[in-house]
Design a protein around this motif. Sequence first.
Motif, PDB file in Angstrom:
ATOM      1  N   THR A 241     -41.785 -37.824 -22.767  1.00 12.70           N
ATOM      2  CA  THR A 241     -41.847 -38.654 -21.561  1.00 12.70           C
ATOM      3  C   THR A 241     -40.566 -38.534 -20.747  1.00 12.70           C
ATOM      4  O   THR A 241     -40.601 -38.381 -19.513  1.00 12.70           O
ATOM      5  CB  THR A 241     -42.093 -40.124 -21.946  1.00 12.70           C
ATOM      6  N   GLU A 242     -39.429 -38.587 -21.418  1.00 12.32           N
ATOM      7  CA  GLU A 242     -38.146 -38.480 -20.724  1.00 12.32           C
ATOM      8  C   GLU A 242     -37.998 -37.125 -20.041  1.00 12.32           C
ATOM      9  O   GLU A 242     -37.516 -37.048 -18.898  1.00 12.32           O
ATOM     10  CB  GLU A 242     -36.996 -38.687 -21.719  1.00 12.32           C
ATOM     11  N   ARG A 243     -38.415 -36.064 -20.700  1.00 11.90           N
ATOM     12  CA  ARG A 243     -38.272 -34.731 -20.125  1.00 11.90           C
ATOM     13  C   ARG A 243     -39.223 -34.503 -18.956  1.00 11.90           C
ATOM     14  O   ARG A 243     -38.883 -33.799 -18.003  1.00 11.90           O
ATOM     15  CB  ARG A 243     -38.472 -33.676 -21.219  1.00 11.90           C
ATOM     16  N   ILE A 244     -40.411 -35.082 -19.022  1.00 14.11           N
ATOM     17  CA  ILE A 244     -41.322 -34.978 -17.875  1.00 14.11           C
ATOM     18  C   ILE A 244     -40.731 -35.706 -16.673  1.00 14.11           C
ATOM     19  O   ILE A 244     -40.741 -35.197 -15.541  1.00 14.11           O
ATOM     20  CB  ILE A 244     -42.716 -35.543 -18.229  1.00 14.11           C
ATOM     21  N   GLU A 245     -40.194 -36.892 -16.901  1.00 11.65           N
ATOM     22  CA  GLU A 245     -39.610 -37.670 -15.805  1.00 11.65           C
ATOM     23  C   GLU A 245     -38.393 -36.981 -15.191  1.00 11.65           C
ATOM     24  O   GLU A 245     -38.119 -37.142 -14.000  1.00 11.65           O
ATOM     25  CB  GLU A 245     -39.238 -39.063 -16.306  1.00 11.65           C
TER      26      GLU A 245
ATOM     27  N   GLU B 299     -51.840 -41.770 -24.107  1.00 11.49           N
ATOM     28  CA  GLU B 299     -51.259 -42.236 -22.844  1.00 11.49           C
ATOM     29  C   GLU B 299     -50.552 -41.127 -22.072  1.00 11.49           C
ATOM     30  O   GLU B 299     -50.264 -41.286 -20.878  1.00 11.49           O
ATOM     31  CB  GLU B 299     -50.274 -43.378 -23.113  1.00 11.49           C
ATOM     32  N   LEU B 300     -50.286 -40.003 -22.701  1.00 15.04           N
ATOM     33  CA  LEU B 300     -49.660 -38.887 -21.987  1.00 15.04           C
ATOM     34  C   LEU B 300     -50.539 -38.372 -20.854  1.00 15.04           C
ATOM     35  O   LEU B 300     -50.060 -37.666 -19.959  1.00 15.04           O
ATOM     36  CB  LEU B 300     -49.345 -37.744 -22.957  1.00 15.04           C
ATOM     37  N   LYS B 301     -51.837 -38.725 -20.872  1.00 22.72           N
ATOM     38  CA  LYS B 301     -52.729 -38.305 -19.780  1.00 22.72           C
ATOM     39  C   LYS B 301     -52.272 -38.849 -18.436  1.00 22.72           C
ATOM     40  O   LYS B 301     -52.528 -38.240 -17.396  1.00 22.72           O
ATOM     41  CB  LYS B 301     -54.158 -38.773 -20.074  1.00 22.72           C
TER      42      LYS B 301
END
Length: 453
Positions: free
Chosen positions: A253-257, A327-329
Amino acid sequence: MVDLDWKAKIVSSDLPNKSPKLSNKLQISIPAIPFRGVSNITPTPASDSSCSAYEHCFRLPELHQIWNRKEFPNWKTESILKPALQALEITFRFISTVLSDARPYANRRELTRRIESLTTSQIELIAIIIEDEAEGGTTRGTAPIVDLSKTSEGSLLPRLATWQTSEDVAQKILYSIECEMRRCPYTLGLGEPNLTGKPNLEYDAVCRPNEIHALKKSPYDHINNQENQSLYTTHQILESWIHVAKQIIQRVTERIESKEFSRAANDCYLVERIWKLLAEIEDLHLLVDPDDFLRLKNQLQMRSLDEPAPFCFRSRELVEITKSCKELKHKVPEILGVEVDPTGGPRIQEAAMRLYREKREFEKVYLLQALQAIEGALKRFFYAYKQVLVVVMGSLEAKGNGVLVSSESCDSLTQLFLEPTYFPSLDAAKTFLGESWGHRQHSGMERRSRRKQ
């Protein structure tokens, strides 16, 4: 909630009348599957009393204290690598347990092979974690390392190498460490050959093997049943890797953001591998002695008539990582750089099709593929878990508390691996992309046929 004929609806209502990508002659017919009782669900843990009893049985609160203790503040990978190394160390203890089993009817040969394979899989994942650390600008060079002459004094592996019964198993593991750590800047320091002379990880300071082995006794150690220690050790390994997965999903999540899509994809594939590893750990139960295990089940009172949830849902962190993976969707629009169409239009689907066809932002393609790989591995885990329940405890247990499942409904495990895809827009994008290529090929063949005439 997503209803069951989502594929039919997405191709009928989300497709615009005119598309710059596809000919108006292209028609796709995807029939709705008349399967009832399956929808997107949110798994919930078992009752608090069942979860607490599960945690007490495997001494998880004490393990969590060790996992969550920060001893190297400048080392960001500590929270991931520490429980992974501790799972490996517990596996060494499991090897000792199996090879010390005096029961003449125990399937020691096959169980030893399975544990060897499991150990190699864990070493491979540990090497991948260390490789990722070496690639990061903020994490490179922060691990606690020592001179190559200093090796672990607390690990069980060097001792297993000196015991005649386990010598061949230990040597195989040491060579596996040597092979898997070849691309890493340091090695584990467990007595492996270290042919390239790399520095060693300060294994004893990171893993704390003495603290881990201090938890080797189950609260129910007084029960006279050899399967008791095997069950206890197996679940400590399982929970350690579940905790690793939890930390990596947070990092995804942090890397996507932060738009680190390539590194986020690497983490997603790591999570996929962990789901496969969890299934491999559960498969160890296939080798228990049926009579001993079912007697242990009743001795431990593992079955509660008031508890409808499957046994695996007594693991709060397993339920948590299942939810987190689903929830990654919600990160897909952010990855594609579009917003969800409030009218329900195919905006995300079209953005995905452009991404797949243009092949310019391939890091995003890697990431989207990795997200779907997680979904596949997650569903395979719960499908495999149900089969393990059937083999080990019987089909009635696998259906949940002896309640027979009708054709109109599914138990919670079945729902998890039969529910629709978490990524309907990506699914639709690939469906239309495949059909468009098929349509183009068909049109080309028709034009060539007309020219020949």
